[in-house]
Design a protein around this motif. Structure first.
Motif, PDB file in Angstrom:
ATOM      1  N   GLU A   8      -4.583   2.497   7.632  1.00 12.29           N
ATOM      2  CA  GLU A   8      -4.947   1.839   6.730  1.00 12.29           C
ATOM      3  C   GLU A   8      -5.843   2.799   6.126  1.00 12.29           C
ATOM      4  OE1 GLU A   8      -6.128  -1.978   5.745  1.00 12.29           O
ATOM      5  OE2 GLU A   8      -7.509  -1.578   4.324  1.00 12.29           O
ATOM      6  N   TYR A  58      -4.470   1.884   0.893  1.00 11.13           N
ATOM      7  CA  TYR A  58      -2.840   2.100   1.920  1.00 11.13           C
ATOM      8  C   TYR A  58      -2.646   2.382   2.649  1.00 11.13           C
ATOM      9  CZ  TYR A  58      -3.955   6.953   1.582  1.00 11.13           C
ATOM     10  OH  TYR A  58      -4.397   8.346   2.132  1.00 11.13           O
ATOM     11  N   ARG A  59      -1.556   2.363   2.961  1.00 17.80           N
ATOM     12  CA  ARG A  59      -1.404   1.661   4.202  1.00 17.80           C
ATOM     13  C   ARG A  59       0.007   3.626   4.774  1.00 17.80           C
ATOM     14  NH1 ARG A  59      -1.488  -3.749   7.784  1.00 17.80           N
ATOM     15  NH2 ARG A  59      -3.473  -4.542   6.998  1.00 17.80           N
ATOM     16  N   SER A 111      -8.400   0.582  -3.727  1.00 16.48           N
ATOM     17  CA  SER A 111      -7.860   1.892  -3.077  1.00 16.48           C
ATOM     18  C   SER A 111      -6.681   2.090  -1.429  1.00 16.48           C
ATOM     19  CB  SER A 111      -7.722   3.246  -3.302  1.00 16.48           C
ATOM     20  OG  SER A 111      -9.135   3.800  -2.911  1.00 16.48           O
TER      21      SER A 111
END
Ligand SMILES: Cc1cc2nc3c(=O)[nH]c(=O)nc-3n(C[C@H](O)[C@H](O)[C@H](O)COP(=O)(O)OP(=O)(O)OC[C@H]3O[C@@H](n4cnc5c(N)ncnc54)[C@H](O)[C@@H]3O)c2cc1C
Ligand SMILES: Cc1cc2nc3c(=O)[nH]c(=O)nc-3n(C[C@H](O)[C@H](O)[C@H](O)COP(=O)(O)OP(=O)(O)OC[C@H]3O[C@@H](n4cnc5c(N)ncnc54)[C@H](O)[C@@H]3O)c2cc1C
Ligand code: SF4
Ligand code: SF4
Ligand code: FES
Lengths: 277, 476
Positions: B364, B389-390, B387
């Motif tokens: 992440e 995201y993975r 914000s």
């Protein structure tokens, strides 16, 4: 000549004792410390516990269980040959307190690793109960040496061929409970160390475990040997190898030690092909 | 070799010669050296770009004060060995420095030609001189006088100790270098990849010191195998500590101990020192999966990323600042880009997730933006809320910096340190008499050439101290 093998003795199937000339390490080591060796110029670096030493022969002793490529290379060597590399003593010495009721537990090759710790407790004036495990009677090692340093020595064998039938932790539970011991040391396979920690939680026993993560440099430089102890990440080669058994994350240690399993097997097979294995 | 006139007419306007490189696509698959080195024709052109300045600013700018002007003149004259002899007056490591020195910050930065054109490619010329002297180095092996003077000990075999050894052995000291690992060179051996510094080059330049009588003892950890006090008792009269900054910082995020998560040191040590790139012909493996993410923006990050790429992995460098803020040598950044390493700027990891067997599977990340300048004058990255995201990942390398190796300091409380770094005075002396220090253990992470500068300064101070102590001077 430094690193020269002075003596070699098979203690049990797959378990071999090597006595190696190492004047500097002999002078400085303390119970609980280890060395790193590379048997041959092309070998991996592997950690081994210092089991004993002789000032007269300027030597240290190690006991090796041949389980993979490098340990097999080591036990295939003969007296007169020299290990390619030998460095130490590494790690922090074991915690040795005086005047304690101490239980020392070990299984397998861990019995050899336990010997110097039991001896140090004994010499410090603690009362030592050694509980040692082996697969079977013929796998018991260093019985006589342990007898010399433990006030009580009991064996557990998996198949009941000698002493208590069962494992070391079962043996412990059969003879002790909260309050029996004030301090303890455990060394051996991870499942055993974990079980010992679980069994003694809440006993008021200060239990030290000597852990065995995969290591490379052994000098604190790579972080490969990291172990979670309580909330903290520790480097076993410089902060350990001994930690509070009740705080070590043994499940993580198990997973990390398996990281290279298939690859190690490949390495072993690979060499068999060309006849070195 | 055709005889050339000794004097040439400088031609600085000629284009700076580009270092020939192995094709990017080919090299992203092999451990072979990336830079091939100048051809003799290129050397001729490049050497003649040098103006032979009356006051060569380049020489002052080189921390080793290599007589750049003079060695370039020899190269221009096709006297390649002569060029190597000139360099040898100051440095036995032109093969190493010609490859990894940050010359853009030192000699080339101050080259006069750079005022109007591109600077003379001093680093690549130095490398050429070294590469062409290699054969002769072997011939010279038996011809050095052996030292007979006082005994000194150098701890660690990185660049700081190596140059100190060169200076001290030439002053007739009996020099012993103690190294913890089984190979010599410090970061040059375990950190910098073969494709930037082939190991034969390193070994040959170290072998020269051996031939000069420097004794190297591997597998010896000062502080563990013997203490500083014991070394003094054994007759060493001064000690230099060049133990480097090898203690890796951890990211401190959840999931950091999952299988497949490495520090740059472990990743690079497995591959460079233990030669995992040859596994199973070599015994130590490394896990490089399909998707590798390298966290950081320095030389270690570039090196780890370029190795991951060579293992066939899709490789991303995740850096919390922007491209302009990368700390690695520019050349390495460009080479990484050419080789297909993907850069993800202004992003940082927050957590790692694994599968049921404890293998890392996802990272992440959080986007960053550059905020107000911090103490160092650089704009510091600030996380952008929401914000996250993975990304899928099976190999993670944390290349976020190192602190000084603590082993020796831990058992030597008399050594004064500040945040782990050994404190020294203007002469390189530590808080202990006749104990000196330099390089990364004093500076924290630094560079090869600054480590050498420190080693040279310490050697000088050691010589002064040991010469004063007893009136009979040690002859050079
Ligand atoms: C501090 C310390 C002290 C040790 N003392 C001893 C000792 O006194 N006697 C002894 O026989 N062994 C000891 N070990 C374990 C020994 O280091 C490993 O058995 C050895 O590294 C295995 O190498 P190999 O190439 O023979 O086997 P490999 O083929 O590398 O591995 C075989 C199996 O052992 C596991 N393994 C691999 N490397 C290690 C490692 N470094 N530590 C633990 N497990 C590993 C692998 O997961 C694999 O399943 C010690 C380990 C540590 C960390
Ligand atoms: C991956 C990587 C890439 C780099 N790339 C570049 C580059 O391209 N250009 C550049 O200029 N710089 C580069 N650097 C930085 C540069 O390598 C270092 O600044 C430099 O090597 C420091 O030199 P040193 O002599 O101080 O120590 P090191 O090179 O760190 O050497 C120290 C040595 O001391 C040994 N040691 C430690 N403790 C002991 C002890 N107690 N007893 C005995 N021995 C001990 C260590 O094992 C090691 O071998 C890079 C660094 C890294 C990590
Ligand atoms: S050592 Fe570095 S600074 Fe000095 S001449 Fe060589 S490349 Fe330039
Ligand atoms: S400063 Fe540049 S042009 Fe002048 S001598 Fe040095 S390398 Fe040559
Ligand atoms: S083995 Fe590398 S840090 Fe412990």
């Amino acid at each position: 000549m430094t690193n020269r093998i002075l003596a070699k003795r098979e203690l049990a199937p797959q378990i071999t004792l090597l006595e190696v000339e190492a004047p500097r390490i002999q002078k400085r080591w303390k119970a609980g410390q280890f060395i790193i060796i590379r048997p041959l110029a092309g070998s991996e670096r592997i950690p081994l516990t210092i089991v004993d030493s002789s000032a007269e022969r300027q030597s240290i002793t190690m006991v090796i269980q041949a389980i993979g490529k490098t340990t097999k290379e080591a036990v295939a060597m003969e007296p007169g040959q020299a290990l390619c590399d030998l460095v130490g003593p590494l790690g922090e010495p074991a915690t040795i307190n005086t005047g304690q009721e101490v239980v020392c537990m070990a299984g397998g090759v861990g019995v050899a690793e336990l010997l110097p710790v039991a001896k140090a407790f004994h010499e410090a004036g603690s009362r030592v109960t050694a509980l040692c495990g082996a697969r079977s009677d013929s796998y018991r090692i260093l019985d006589e040496e342990l007898m010399g340093v433990a006030d009580v020595l009991q064996w557990a064998t998996d198949d009941g061929t000698y002493g208590f039938a069962g494992n070391v932790v079962q043996l412990l539970l059969s003879i002790a409970g909260p309050g029996t011991f004030t301090e303890g040391h455990v060394i051996g396979p991870i499942p055993m160390m974990k079980a010992a920690a679980e069994a003694t939680r809440g006993w008021g026993l200060k239990l030290h475990a000597s852990v065995n993560p995969v290591m490379i440099d052994g000098t604190g430089m790579c972080g490969g040997c990291r172990v979670t102890v309580g909330e903290e990440v520790k480097f076993a080669c410089v902060d350990g190898p001994e930690f509070d058994a009740h705080l070590v994350d043994f499940d993580e240690l198990t997973r990390r030690n398996r990281a290279y399993r298939e690859m190690e097997q490949e390495a072993l097979k690979h060499d068999c092909h060309i006849g070195l294995g | 070799m055709a005889a050339q006139p000794p004097k040439y007419k400088p031609n600085p306007k000629a284009p700076r010669q580009a270092l020939p490189l192995l094709n990017a696509e080919v090299r992203s698959r092999t451990p072979e050296e990336v830079a091939l080195g100048f051809t003799p024709e290129q050397v001729s052109v490049e050497a003649q770009r040098c103006l032979q300045c009356a006051k060569p600013t380049c020489v002052d700018a080189c921390p080793l004060h290599i007589d750049i002007k003079r060695f370039i003149a020899r190269l221009a004259d096709n006297d390649w060995q002569g060029a190597h002899d000139v360099i040898s007056e100051q440095s036995p490591f032109p093969g190493v420095c010609g490859r990894v020195c940050q010359h853009e910050l030192f000699c080339e930065d101050s080259c006069i030609v750079a005022k109007k054109w591109d600077p003379v490619a001093i680093g690549s010329l130095e490398r050429f001189a070294a590469d062409h002297a290699r054969l002769r180095m072997k011939e010279l092996a038996g011809s050095y006088p052996q030292p007979t003077g006082k005994k000194v000990a150098l701890v660690g075999s990185g660049p700081a100790s190596l140059i100190a050894a060169y200076d001290l052995v030439r002053l007739n000291y009996q020099v012993t270098v103690f190294e913890a690992l089984h190979k010599l060179g410090g970061v040059l051996a375990y950190g910098i990849p073969n494709f930037r510094l082939p190991r034969e080059i390193l070994h040959e330049e170290i072998a020269r010191l051996q031939n000069m009588g420097v004794e190297f003892v591997v597998d010896f950890i000062v502080g563990k195998t013997a203490t500083l006090e014991e070394l003094f008792e054994e007759g060493y009269e001064a000690i230099f500590i060049g133990t480097g900054a090898g203690l890796p910082y951890m990211m401190g995020i959840p999931g950091e101990n999952l299988v497949g998560v490495y520090t740059a040191n472990e990743f690079l040590t497995r591959i460079n020192l233990m030669e995992a790139f040859k596994f199973p012909d070599s015994p130590t493996p490394v896990r490089v999966g399909k998707h590798s993410v390298i966290v950081g923006g320095g030389n270690s990050a570039m090196d780890a990323a370029r190795w991951a790429k060579r293992f066939g992995s899709e490789t991303t460098i995740l850096y919390r600042r922007g491209r302009a803020e990368l700390k690695a040598r520019l050349e390495e950044v460009e080479h990484a880009e050419e080789e297909g390493v993907h850069f993800e700027f202004l992003s940082a990891p927050v957590a790692l997730y694994g599968d049921e067997n404890g293998y890392v599977r996802e990272m992440e990340c959080i986007r960053m933006e550059l905020g107000e300048p911090d103490d160092s004058g650089r704009r510091s990255p600030v996380p952008v809320k929401g914000s996250e995201y993975r990304i899928p990942v099976d190999t993670v390398v944390a290349a976020i910096g190192q602190a000084p190796n603590p082993t020796l300091q831990k058992v030597t409380p008399q050594l004064i340190t500040k945040r782990g770094k050994i404190v020294i005075d203007d002469h390189g002396q530590t808080s202990m008499p006749l104990v000196y220090a330099g390089g990364d253990v004093v500076r924290g992470g630094s560079t090869v050439i600054l480590a050498m500068k420190d080693g040279r300064a310490a050697a000088k101070a050691m010589h002064e101290a040991l010469s004063v102590e007893k009136p009979e001077e040690v002859e050079a």
